[in-house]
Design a protein around this motif. Structure first.
Motif, PDB file in Angstrom:
ATOM      1  N   ALA A  26       0.831  -1.197   0.000  1.00  9.64           N
ATOM      2  CA  ALA A  26       0.000   0.000   0.000  1.00  9.64           C
ATOM      3  C   ALA A  26       0.859   1.237   0.000  1.00  9.64           C
ATOM      4  O   ALA A  26       1.787   1.357   0.769  1.00  9.64           O
ATOM      5  CB  ALA A  26      -0.888   0.002   1.239  1.00  9.64           C
ATOM      6  N   LYS A  39       1.590  -3.746   4.616  1.00 11.09           N
ATOM      7  CA  LYS A  39       0.571  -4.724   4.259  1.00 11.09           C
ATOM      8  C   LYS A  39       0.538  -4.943   2.747  1.00 11.09           C
ATOM      9  O   LYS A  39       0.729  -4.015   1.958  1.00 11.09           O
ATOM     10  CB  LYS A  39      -0.798  -4.261   4.753  1.00 11.09           C
ATOM     11  CG  LYS A  39      -0.904  -4.129   6.272  1.00 11.09           C
ATOM     12  CD  LYS A  39      -0.733  -5.464   6.974  1.00 11.09           C
ATOM     13  CE  LYS A  39      -0.973  -5.336   8.479  1.00 11.09           C
ATOM     14  NZ  LYS A  39      -0.838  -6.632   9.184  1.00 11.09           N
ATOM     15  N   VAL A  41      -1.500  -5.989  -0.660  1.00  9.74           N
ATOM     16  CA  VAL A  41      -2.868  -5.973  -1.190  1.00  9.74           C
ATOM     17  C   VAL A  41      -2.871  -6.508  -2.614  1.00  9.74           C
ATOM     18  O   VAL A  41      -2.158  -5.990  -3.477  1.00  9.74           O
ATOM     19  CB  VAL A  41      -3.466  -4.545  -1.171  1.00  9.74           C
ATOM     20  CG1 VAL A  41      -4.859  -4.548  -1.808  1.00  9.74           C
ATOM     21  CG2 VAL A  41      -3.543  -4.002   0.245  1.00  9.74           C
ATOM     22  N   PHE A  59      -1.787  -0.443  -5.993  1.00  5.78           N
ATOM     23  CA  PHE A  59      -2.009  -1.887  -5.901  1.00  5.78           C
ATOM     24  C   PHE A  59      -1.892  -2.474  -7.309  1.00  5.78           C
ATOM     25  O   PHE A  59      -2.757  -2.240  -8.144  1.00  5.78           O
ATOM     26  CB  PHE A  59      -3.408  -2.207  -5.339  1.00  5.78           C
ATOM     27  CG  PHE A  59      -3.711  -1.544  -4.020  1.00  5.78           C
ATOM     28  CD1 PHE A  59      -2.725  -1.350  -3.074  1.00  5.78           C
ATOM     29  CD2 PHE A  59      -5.002  -1.141  -3.725  1.00  5.78           C
ATOM     30  CE1 PHE A  59      -3.006  -0.758  -1.845  1.00  5.78           C
ATOM     31  CE2 PHE A  59      -5.302  -0.547  -2.507  1.00  5.78           C
ATOM     32  CZ  PHE A  59      -4.298  -0.348  -1.562  1.00  5.78           C
ATOM     33  N   LEU A 162      -1.930 -14.068   3.466  1.00  5.67           N
ATOM     34  CA  LEU A 162      -2.976 -13.186   2.960  1.00  5.67           C
ATOM     35  C   LEU A 162      -4.337 -13.835   3.199  1.00  5.67           C
ATOM     36  O   LEU A 162      -4.457 -15.065   3.177  1.00  5.67           O
ATOM     37  CB  LEU A 162      -2.815 -12.924   1.458  1.00  5.67           C
ATOM     38  CG  LEU A 162      -1.820 -11.847   1.000  1.00  5.67           C
ATOM     39  CD1 LEU A 162      -0.388 -12.226   1.382  1.00  5.67           C
ATOM     40  CD2 LEU A 162      -1.918 -11.645  -0.501  1.00  5.67           C
ATOM     41  N   TYR A 168     -14.640  -4.325   1.769  1.00  6.01           N
ATOM     42  CA  TYR A 168     -13.727  -3.427   2.478  1.00  6.01           C
ATOM     43  C   TYR A 168     -13.739  -3.724   3.972  1.00  6.01           C
ATOM     44  O   TYR A 168     -12.676  -3.799   4.608  1.00  6.01           O
ATOM     45  CB  TYR A 168     -14.136  -1.984   2.212  1.00  6.01           C
ATOM     46  CG  TYR A 168     -13.572  -0.994   3.204  1.00  6.01           C
ATOM     47  CD1 TYR A 168     -12.231  -0.622   3.170  1.00  6.01           C
ATOM     48  CD2 TYR A 168     -14.392  -0.443   4.195  1.00  6.01           C
ATOM     49  CE1 TYR A 168     -11.712   0.278   4.091  1.00  6.01           C
ATOM     50  CE2 TYR A 168     -13.882   0.462   5.111  1.00  6.01           C
ATOM     51  CZ  TYR A 168     -12.542   0.814   5.059  1.00  6.01           C
ATOM     52  OH  TYR A 168     -12.032   1.696   5.974  1.00  6.01           O
ATOM     53  N   ALA A 171     -11.845  -6.816   4.755  1.00  8.37           N
ATOM     54  CA  ALA A 171     -10.405  -6.594   4.596  1.00  8.37           C
ATOM     55  C   ALA A 171      -9.827  -5.928   5.838  1.00  8.37           C
ATOM     56  O   ALA A 171      -8.781  -6.336   6.344  1.00  8.37           O
ATOM     57  CB  ALA A 171     -10.138  -5.736   3.361  1.00  8.37           C
ATOM     58  N   GLY A 184      -1.533  -9.387   4.713  1.00  8.56           N
ATOM     59  CA  GLY A 184      -2.204  -8.680   3.636  1.00  8.56           C
ATOM     60  C   GLY A 184      -3.535  -9.314   3.310  1.00  8.56           C
ATOM     61  O   GLY A 184      -3.992 -10.234   3.990  1.00  8.56           O
ATOM     62  N   LEU A 187      -8.458  -8.527  -1.946  1.00  7.88           N
ATOM     63  CA  LEU A 187      -9.771  -7.888  -1.948  1.00  7.88           C
ATOM     64  C   LEU A 187     -10.526  -8.297  -3.201  1.00  7.88           C
ATOM     65  O   LEU A 187     -10.096  -8.010  -4.320  1.00  7.88           O
ATOM     66  CB  LEU A 187      -9.626  -6.363  -1.885  1.00  7.88           C
ATOM     67  CG  LEU A 187     -10.928  -5.561  -1.937  1.00  7.88           C
ATOM     68  CD1 LEU A 187     -11.834  -5.898  -0.742  1.00  7.88           C
ATOM     69  CD2 LEU A 187     -10.639  -4.061  -1.994  1.00  7.88           C
ATOM     70  N   LEU A 198      -9.923   1.235   1.030  1.00  8.14           N
ATOM     71  CA  LEU A 198      -8.863   0.411   1.610  1.00  8.14           C
ATOM     72  C   LEU A 198      -7.519   1.133   1.541  1.00  8.14           C
ATOM     73  O   LEU A 198      -6.727   1.074   2.487  1.00  8.14           O
ATOM     74  CB  LEU A 198      -8.781  -0.934   0.879  1.00  8.14           C
ATOM     75  CG  LEU A 198      -7.733  -1.920   1.417  1.00  8.14           C
ATOM     76  CD1 LEU A 198      -7.973  -2.224   2.895  1.00  8.14           C
ATOM     77  CD2 LEU A 198      -7.740  -3.212   0.602  1.00  8.14           C
ATOM     78  N   SER A 199      -7.265   1.824   0.454  1.00  7.84           N
ATOM     79  CA  SER A 199      -6.039   2.591   0.328  1.00  7.84           C
ATOM     80  C   SER A 199      -5.965   3.661   1.419  1.00  7.84           C
ATOM     81  O   SER A 199      -4.932   3.838   2.070  1.00  7.84           O
ATOM     82  CB  SER A 199      -5.964   3.247  -1.054  1.00  7.84           C
ATOM     83  OG  SER A 199      -4.825   4.072  -1.163  1.00  7.84           O
TER      84      SER A 199
END
Length: 209
Positions: A26, A39, A41, A59, A162, A168, A171, A184, A187, A198-199
């Motif tokens: 991220a 993390k 993603v 991502f 993961l 979201y 996650a 991680g 998604l 999420l970002s």
């Protein structure tokens, strides 16, 4: 088709170089600079707007789970549109458990994708903590399989854990399981707003560290 089981270099979750080479992290600008404990993603989608939102968020790893022509064609098309890391799943069986090898477009092995639908499957997934690469736990009912058990099993492991998240909210829950969370998430979404959320969540989390 012969699978080339060549592990990508250095996958220790605490190594900056490993994270840049073996998975997506991220970042505010997608510059690829990974911080310790960053993390990971990955994104699974069929929506091109999600692709755009994810790449803009930094991502760049996308999962194309099916070997059907439509999925393979999408992988080729999106790889031409943006610099992404495509990941495919090749099925195999381990002691009766359904497991998928995670490979890139060149058939290089990056880890295992495990369907966790029973206590036995959870135990088999936990045993993967002694290995390397990415281990994706894909569970549909976390009431039966507590995520915390698998998070605890992977603490101190060289493997990168993961969790598949269908939203979201899921996650965020996985990233915070047992406080440290999974390394991680994957998604699964068709909504670009979930990617953006999420970002933002990860940026806020990182600034608070």
């Amino acid at each position: 088709m012969r699978l080339s089981r060549t592990l990508v270099p250095a996958v220790s979750k605490r190594s900056q170089t490993a994270q840049k080479e073996s998975g997506d992290t991220a970042g505010a600008s997608g510059a690829g600079v990974a911080a310790p404990a960053e993390k990971v993603v990955w994104i699974q989608t069929t929506n091109k707007q999600v692709l755009t939102a994810a790449v803009e968020a930094g991502f760049d790893t996308f999962v194309f789970p099916n070997e059907e022509e439509e999925d393979l064609q999408r992988m080729k098309e999106w790889s031409a549109l943006a610099r992404i890391r495509p990941r495919r799943l090749l099925e195999r069986s381990v002691d009766g458990q359904q497991v998928f090898d995670i490979v890139d477009e060149n058939e290089r092995w990056h880890g295992s994708w495990s369907l966790v639908d029973s206590a036995e499957a959870a135990e088999a997934t936990a045993s993967m903590s002694t290995g390397e690469g990415h281990v994706v736990m894909d569970a549909r009912d976390w009431q039966i399989i507590p995520a915390e058990n698998l998070v605890a099993a992977f603490q101190g492991s060289a493997a990168v854990l993961l969790a598949v998240a269908q939203s979201y909210d899921a996650a965020c829950a996985m990233l915070g399981a047992l406080e440290v969370g999974t390394d991680g998430v994957v998604l699964v979404t068709e909504d670009p707003l979930e990617v953006q959320a999420l970002s933002s969540f990860l940026l806020q989390r990182r600034s608070a560290m």
